[in-house]
Design a protein around this motif. Sequence first.
Motif, PDB file in Angstrom:
ATOM      1  N   TYR A 120       0.807  -1.219   0.000  1.00 16.36           N
ATOM      2  CA  TYR A 120       0.000   0.000   0.000  1.00 16.36           C
ATOM      3  C   TYR A 120       0.842   1.273   0.000  1.00 16.36           C
ATOM      4  CZ  TYR A 120      -3.454  -3.459   1.468  1.00 16.36           C
ATOM      5  OH  TYR A 120      -4.258  -4.561   1.543  1.00 16.36           O
ATOM      6  N   GLU A 121       2.155   1.154  -0.090  1.00 16.98           N
ATOM      7  CA  GLU A 121       3.032   2.324   0.020  1.00 16.98           C
ATOM      8  C   GLU A 121       2.710   3.398  -1.016  1.00 16.98           C
ATOM      9  OE1 GLU A 121       7.058   1.054  -0.090  1.00 16.98           O
ATOM     10  OE2 GLU A 121       7.056   0.287   1.969  1.00 16.98           O
ATOM     11  N   ALA A 122       2.529   2.986  -2.273  1.00 15.84           N
ATOM     12  CA  ALA A 122       2.260   3.966  -3.326  1.00 15.84           C
ATOM     13  C   ALA A 122       0.945   4.697  -3.078  1.00 15.84           C
ATOM     14  CB  ALA A 122       2.229   3.274  -4.697  1.00 15.84           C
ATOM     15  N   LYS A 123      -0.037   3.987  -2.563  1.00 19.08           N
ATOM     16  CA  LYS A 123      -1.336   4.578  -2.287  1.00 19.08           C
ATOM     17  C   LYS A 123      -1.265   5.563  -1.117  1.00 19.08           C
ATOM     18  CE  LYS A 123      -5.916   4.659  -2.780  1.00 19.08           C
ATOM     19  NZ  LYS A 123      -6.594   5.098  -4.004  1.00 19.08           N
ATOM     20  N   LEU A 124      -0.473   5.223  -0.120  1.00 14.12           N
ATOM     21  CA  LEU A 124      -0.372   6.073   1.064  1.00 14.12           C
ATOM     22  C   LEU A 124       0.430   7.339   0.811  1.00 14.12           C
ATOM     23  CD1 LEU A 124       0.274   3.397   3.861  1.00 14.12           C
ATOM     24  CD2 LEU A 124      -1.875   4.559   3.332  1.00 14.12           C
ATOM     25  N   LYS A 125       1.378   7.274  -0.143  1.00 14.69           N
ATOM     26  CA  LYS A 125       2.267   8.403  -0.451  1.00 14.69           C
ATOM     27  C   LYS A 125       2.959   8.908   0.820  1.00 14.69           C
ATOM     28  CE  LYS A 125       0.186   9.784  -4.810  1.00 14.69           C
ATOM     29  NZ  LYS A 125       1.348   9.310  -5.587  1.00 14.69           N
ATOM     30  N   LYS A 126       2.646  10.105   1.267  1.00 18.47           N
ATOM     31  CA  LYS A 126       3.342  10.694   2.415  1.00 18.47           C
ATOM     32  C   LYS A 126       2.768  10.237   3.759  1.00 18.47           C
ATOM     33  CE  LYS A 126       4.653  14.929  -0.037  1.00 18.47           C
ATOM     34  NZ  LYS A 126       4.578  16.424  -0.037  1.00 18.47           N
ATOM     35  N   LEU A 127       1.680   9.518   3.734  1.00 20.36           N
ATOM     36  CA  LEU A 127       1.069   9.063   4.982  1.00 20.36           C
ATOM     37  C   LEU A 127       1.839   7.864   5.525  1.00 20.36           C
ATOM     38  CD1 LEU A 127      -1.314   9.461   6.950  1.00 20.36           C
ATOM     39  CD2 LEU A 127      -2.612   7.833   5.546  1.00 20.36           C
TER      40      LEU A 127
ATOM     41  N   VAL B  11       2.232   3.620  10.094  1.00 17.84           N
ATOM     42  CA  VAL B  11       1.750   3.593  11.482  1.00 17.84           C
ATOM     43  C   VAL B  11       0.554   4.522  11.655  1.00 17.84           C
ATOM     44  CG1 VAL B  11       2.325   4.156  13.868  1.00 17.84           C
ATOM     45  CG2 VAL B  11       3.982   2.944  12.446  1.00 17.84           C
ATOM     46  N   GLU B  12       0.608   5.691  11.048  1.00 17.54           N
ATOM     47  CA  GLU B  12      -0.509   6.633  11.136  1.00 17.54           C
ATOM     48  C   GLU B  12      -1.715   6.117  10.374  1.00 17.54           C
ATOM     49  OE1 GLU B  12      -2.963   9.958  11.837  1.00 17.54           O
ATOM     50  OE2 GLU B  12      -1.285   9.043  12.907  1.00 17.54           O
ATOM     51  N   ALA B  13      -1.472   5.476   9.237  1.00 19.63           N
ATOM     52  CA  ALA B  13      -2.583   4.910   8.455  1.00 19.63           C
ATOM     53  C   ALA B  13      -3.300   3.823   9.258  1.00 19.63           C
ATOM     54  CB  ALA B  13      -2.059   4.343   7.135  1.00 19.63           C
ATOM     55  N   ASP B  14      -2.532   2.979   9.953  1.00 21.55           N
ATOM     56  CA  ASP B  14      -3.143   1.946  10.789  1.00 21.55           C
ATOM     57  C   ASP B  14      -3.912   2.560  11.958  1.00 21.55           C
ATOM     58  OD1 ASP B  14      -2.719  -0.628   9.709  1.00 21.55           O
ATOM     59  OD2 ASP B  14      -0.615  -0.569  10.273  1.00 21.55           O
ATOM     60  N   ARG B  15      -3.380   3.645  12.508  1.00 24.12           N
ATOM     61  CA  ARG B  15      -4.090   4.316  13.605  1.00 24.12           C
ATOM     62  C   ARG B  15      -5.435   4.840  13.124  1.00 24.12           C
ATOM     63  NH1 ARG B  15      -5.676   8.824  15.544  1.00 24.12           N
ATOM     64  NH2 ARG B  15      -4.969  10.009  13.728  1.00 24.12           N
ATOM     65  N   ARG B  16      -5.444   5.442  11.943  1.00 24.55           N
ATOM     66  CA  ARG B  16      -6.694   5.977  11.401  1.00 24.55           C
ATOM     67  C   ARG B  16      -7.688   4.857  11.085  1.00 24.55           C
ATOM     68  NH1 ARG B  16      -5.024  11.052   7.383  1.00 24.55           N
ATOM     69  NH2 ARG B  16      -3.576  12.055   8.841  1.00 24.55           N
ATOM     70  N   LEU B  17      -7.175   3.752  10.553  1.00 25.49           N
ATOM     71  CA  LEU B  17      -8.073   2.643  10.254  1.00 25.49           C
ATOM     72  C   LEU B  17      -8.620   2.034  11.546  1.00 25.49           C
ATOM     73  CD1 LEU B  17      -9.442   0.827   8.219  1.00 25.49           C
ATOM     74  CD2 LEU B  17      -7.371  -0.595   8.151  1.00 25.49           C
ATOM     75  N   THR B  18      -7.805   1.963  12.577  1.00 21.94           N
ATOM     76  CA  THR B  18      -8.272   1.452  13.866  1.00 21.94           C
ATOM     77  C   THR B  18      -9.436   2.276  14.395  1.00 21.94           C
ATOM     78  OG1 THR B  18      -6.097   0.558  14.456  1.00 21.94           O
ATOM     79  CG2 THR B  18      -7.618   1.016  16.263  1.00 21.94           C
TER      80      THR B  18
ATOM     81  N   PRO C 131      -4.136  12.193  -5.344  1.00 17.57           N
ATOM     82  CA  PRO C 131      -3.893  12.179  -3.912  1.00 17.57           C
ATOM     83  C   PRO C 131      -2.899  13.211  -3.407  1.00 17.57           C
ATOM     84  CG  PRO C 131      -3.639   9.982  -4.868  1.00 17.57           C
ATOM     85  CD  PRO C 131      -3.787  10.941  -5.975  1.00 17.57           C
ATOM     86  N   GLU C 132      -2.323  14.022  -4.308  1.00 17.14           N
ATOM     87  CA  GLU C 132      -1.420  15.064  -3.828  1.00 17.14           C
ATOM     88  C   GLU C 132      -2.140  16.020  -2.875  1.00 17.14           C
ATOM     89  OE1 GLU C 132       0.621  13.194  -6.920  1.00 17.14           O
ATOM     90  OE2 GLU C 132      -1.339  14.151  -7.056  1.00 17.14           O
ATOM     91  N   LYS C 133      -3.463  16.096  -3.015  1.00 20.51           N
ATOM     92  CA  LYS C 133      -4.245  16.953  -2.138  1.00 20.51           C
ATOM     93  C   LYS C 133      -4.156  16.435  -0.702  1.00 20.51           C
ATOM     94  CE  LYS C 133      -8.929  18.761  -1.586  1.00 20.51           C
ATOM     95  NZ  LYS C 133     -10.295  18.738  -2.128  1.00 20.51           N
TER      96      LYS C 133
END
Length: 277
Positions: free
Chosen positions: A56-63, A66-73, A262-264
């Motif tokens: 998922y790295e390309a999809k997350l870009k700058k995210l 660990v933060e992505a998992d926190r948001r999904l949690t 997703p640059e936004k």
Amino acid sequence: MTRSILPFLVLALTAGCASQRLAGADLDRVKRPAFISRIEEGAGPKSVVFREDSAYEAKLKKLEPVEADRRLTVKLQQAVTRFEISERLRVNTLSQLPREYPWTRVVDPARVASVLESFLVEEVPANAPDYDLVTPLGADTVVEFVIQEYGMRSTKGHAGAYVRGYGRMFTLDGRSEVWRRPFEVDQVATGEAHLDPFKVGKNPDLFRQALTSMLDKVAVTFVKDLTPKDRRGGPPVAGPPGSAAPDTIPGAAGQRMQAKPPEKELPAGELPDPDPS
């Protein structure tokens, strides 16, 4: 082997470790069982989707993962309450047991919940209860369901929900354990359809649907274990032994997909939008 029976295969394999079959003679000695269902402290929901899978790295870009998992949690927490999870497993098991002794003599679940303060599961840590508190209710045996961990994970871009725990039966006089069934149901391991974490981020109810479906499969296994054929049993009694399981949880409404790349900047606490279907 079809996908529809794969979850049961996982249950069967897990049950081979530290499991104990319920003998008919042991069930015949039970006079008044009390049902308890709980979730261990820190069991979940957990997301290890992005930290453990680089797909998922390309999809997350700058995210950051660990933060992505926190948001999904946070989204998973919105999908279903801890109380509904524990109650669903208890109620679906109890409602499917045959109308015969001792299941016709189950201690009123509302009284059990009251003395154990089970309704406070959302506010207080889910520590092991004081089982002696159900003895004054007339119980001689406890049937306990424990969820140890649940959430979402992913392997090679294929995500899914998972849940693991155990069920057991023991006597209150001496704490002699007469039945134990560990379980683990994992959509990734069993090849279920991909549960897109970005879609779950927009519609957390997708996680609720997946989790409750897995819990219902566990309940079927528990019912089979709790109805051994080598027993005298008792005469059937008409009428259901319990009420229906809670089945409606408000899900977060889906949000409109962003029209621009997703640059936004992502809104606070949000994950990237799912790819178009």
